[in-house]
Design a protein around this motif. Structure first.
Motif, PDB file in Angstrom:
ATOM      1  N   GLU A   5       0.832  -1.196   0.000  1.00  0.00           N
ATOM      2  CA  GLU A   5       0.000   0.000   0.000  1.00  0.00           C
ATOM      3  C   GLU A   5       0.874   1.256   0.000  1.00  0.00           C
ATOM      4  OE1 GLU A   5      -2.503  -0.307   3.381  1.00  0.00           O
ATOM      5  OE2 GLU A   5      -3.903  -1.709   2.427  1.00  0.00           O
ATOM      6  N   GLY A   6       0.267   2.365  -0.378  1.00  0.00           N
ATOM      7  CA  GLY A   6       0.967   3.638  -0.332  1.00  0.00           C
ATOM      8  C   GLY A   6       1.773   3.972  -1.559  1.00  0.00           C
ATOM      9  N   LEU A   7       1.771   3.079  -2.559  1.00  0.00           N
ATOM     10  CA  LEU A   7       2.496   3.356  -3.790  1.00  0.00           C
ATOM     11  C   LEU A   7       1.676   4.290  -4.682  1.00  0.00           C
ATOM     12  CD1 LEU A   7       3.742  -0.252  -4.653  1.00  0.00           C
ATOM     13  CD2 LEU A   7       4.891   1.491  -3.281  1.00  0.00           C
ATOM     14  N   THR A   8       2.358   5.002  -5.539  1.00  0.00           N
ATOM     15  CA  THR A   8       1.646   5.865  -6.472  1.00  0.00           C
ATOM     16  C   THR A   8       0.895   5.024  -7.488  1.00  0.00           C
ATOM     17  OG1 THR A   8       3.511   5.981  -8.010  1.00  0.00           O
ATOM     18  CG2 THR A   8       3.452   7.618  -6.224  1.00  0.00           C
ATOM     19  N   ASP A   9      -0.127   5.603  -8.092  1.00  0.00           N
ATOM     20  CA  ASP A   9      -0.889   4.885  -9.112  1.00  0.00           C
ATOM     21  C   ASP A   9       0.003   4.498 -10.290  1.00  0.00           C
ATOM     22  OD1 ASP A   9      -3.159   5.118  -7.582  1.00  0.00           O
ATOM     23  OD2 ASP A   9      -3.919   6.894  -8.643  1.00  0.00           O
ATOM     24  N   GLU A  10       0.919   5.387 -10.625  1.00  0.00           N
ATOM     25  CA  GLU A  10       1.832   5.108 -11.748  1.00  0.00           C
ATOM     26  C   GLU A  10       2.696   3.888 -11.458  1.00  0.00           C
ATOM     27  OE1 GLU A  10       5.429   7.313 -14.281  1.00  0.00           O
ATOM     28  OE2 GLU A  10       4.617   8.212 -12.448  1.00  0.00           O
ATOM     29  N   LEU A  11       3.224   3.812 -10.239  1.00  0.00           N
ATOM     30  CA  LEU A  11       4.080   2.686  -9.879  1.00  0.00           C
ATOM     31  C   LEU A  11       3.279   1.395  -9.765  1.00  0.00           C
ATOM     32  CD1 LEU A  11       6.821   1.584  -9.156  1.00  0.00           C
ATOM     33  CD2 LEU A  11       6.461   2.342  -6.792  1.00  0.00           C
ATOM     34  N   ARG A  12       2.092   1.475  -9.192  1.00  0.00           N
ATOM     35  CA  ARG A  12       1.239   0.280  -9.102  1.00  0.00           C
ATOM     36  C   ARG A  12       0.904  -0.255 -10.488  1.00  0.00           C
ATOM     37  NH1 ARG A  12      -1.619  -0.669  -4.332  1.00  0.00           N
ATOM     38  NH2 ARG A  12      -3.385  -1.447  -5.534  1.00  0.00           N
ATOM     39  N   THR A  13       0.611   0.659 -11.410  1.00  0.00           N
ATOM     40  CA  THR A  13       0.301   0.233 -12.777  1.00  0.00           C
ATOM     41  C   THR A  13       1.503  -0.418 -13.437  1.00  0.00           C
ATOM     42  OG1 THR A  13      -1.329   2.009 -13.010  1.00  0.00           O
ATOM     43  CG2 THR A  13      -0.475   1.030 -15.037  1.00  0.00           C
ATOM     44  N   GLU A  14       2.687   0.160 -13.222  1.00  0.00           N
ATOM     45  CA  GLU A  14       3.908  -0.396 -13.805  1.00  0.00           C
ATOM     46  C   GLU A  14       4.201  -1.790 -13.253  1.00  0.00           C
ATOM     47  OE1 GLU A  14       7.009  -0.674 -16.359  1.00  0.00           O
ATOM     48  OE2 GLU A  14       5.622   1.028 -16.241  1.00  0.00           O
TER      49      GLU A  14
END
Length: 221
Positions: free
Chosen positions: A77-86
């Motif tokens: 949790e707490g990751l950016t949406d961009e990083l989660r998508t990557e």
């Protein structure tokens, strides 16, 4: 050995055996017979060599191991949406386009993602991971049974027959576990190395964000 290769091998043995029998049963050994024996021997050996090369050209595919684990997805949790998508995109590609059974990304003492067959064990990098970081290059264990340090990957998934470890600079690793021995190709290695550079750039850019939080767990992905 394929059937055609076996036929070629038996033919070579038959030719060589007949040549030896012919030489032993001859009363005299004139030059013509000597030349014929040499040619017959070369033909027999040549056929057997073709059978061996044929077998190497069509190697037997290693069988997939029956790995024990739960199909799932765990992302910190707490990751950016961009990083989660990557992370989601990269893990999906490796698990569907290669022979990977389990996927893990470790960064700054935190497991950012587990996907595929997973366990609840706490992953701690060992000697093999440290060696890949010191060398700053991918390490591919094509047959983990040959490596004494393979136990460090039991926390990823017990009994993995093949593992690839890709360092993320000085701060993390990508660990990819395969279904069978020698299942990863050179193309898989190049793809993993290239994607690791892209992921490392994103992680370093985030910089100040501290992803040390509890994971959220989703099964069946």
């Amino acid at each position: 050995m394929p059937g055609s290769a076996r036929l070629c091998l038996f033919s070579g043995l038959l030719v060589l055996g007949l040549a030896v029998f012919n030489a032993l049963s001859a009363d005299t050994f004139p030059p013509a017979l000597q030349r014929a024996e040499v040619l017959a021997g070369m033909a027999g050996v040549g056929l057997m060599l073709v059978a061996v090369l044929w077998t190497r050209a069509v190697p037997r595919n290693p069988e997939a191991v029956n790995l024990e684990g739960e199909q799932g997805l765990v992302i910190a949790e707490g990751l950016t949406d961009e990083l989660r998508t990557e992370l989601a995109w990269g893990s999906h590609q490796f698990l569907t386009a290669t022979s990977a059974a389990s996927f893990l990304v470790y960064w700054d003492d935190v497991v950012l993602i587990r996907r595929g067959l997973i366990t609840d064990s706490t992953f701690q990098p060992g000697e093999i991971c440290r060696r890949s970081k010191n060398r700053q290059e991918l390490i591919s264990l094509v047959k983990t049974a040959l490596y004494p340090g393979r136990a460090e990957f039991d926390a990823v998934l017990p009994g993995l027959p093949a593992v690839m470890v890709q360092p993320l600079g000085e701060r993390g690793w990508i660990v990819l576990g395969g279904w069978s021995e020698r299942c990863f190709t050179r193309a898989d290695e190049r793809w993993l190395t290239g994607w690791a550079e892209r992921l490392k750039t994103q992680l370093e850019r985030i910089g100040s964000d501290d992803p040390k939080m509890d994971p959220v767990h989703q099964t069946g992905t």
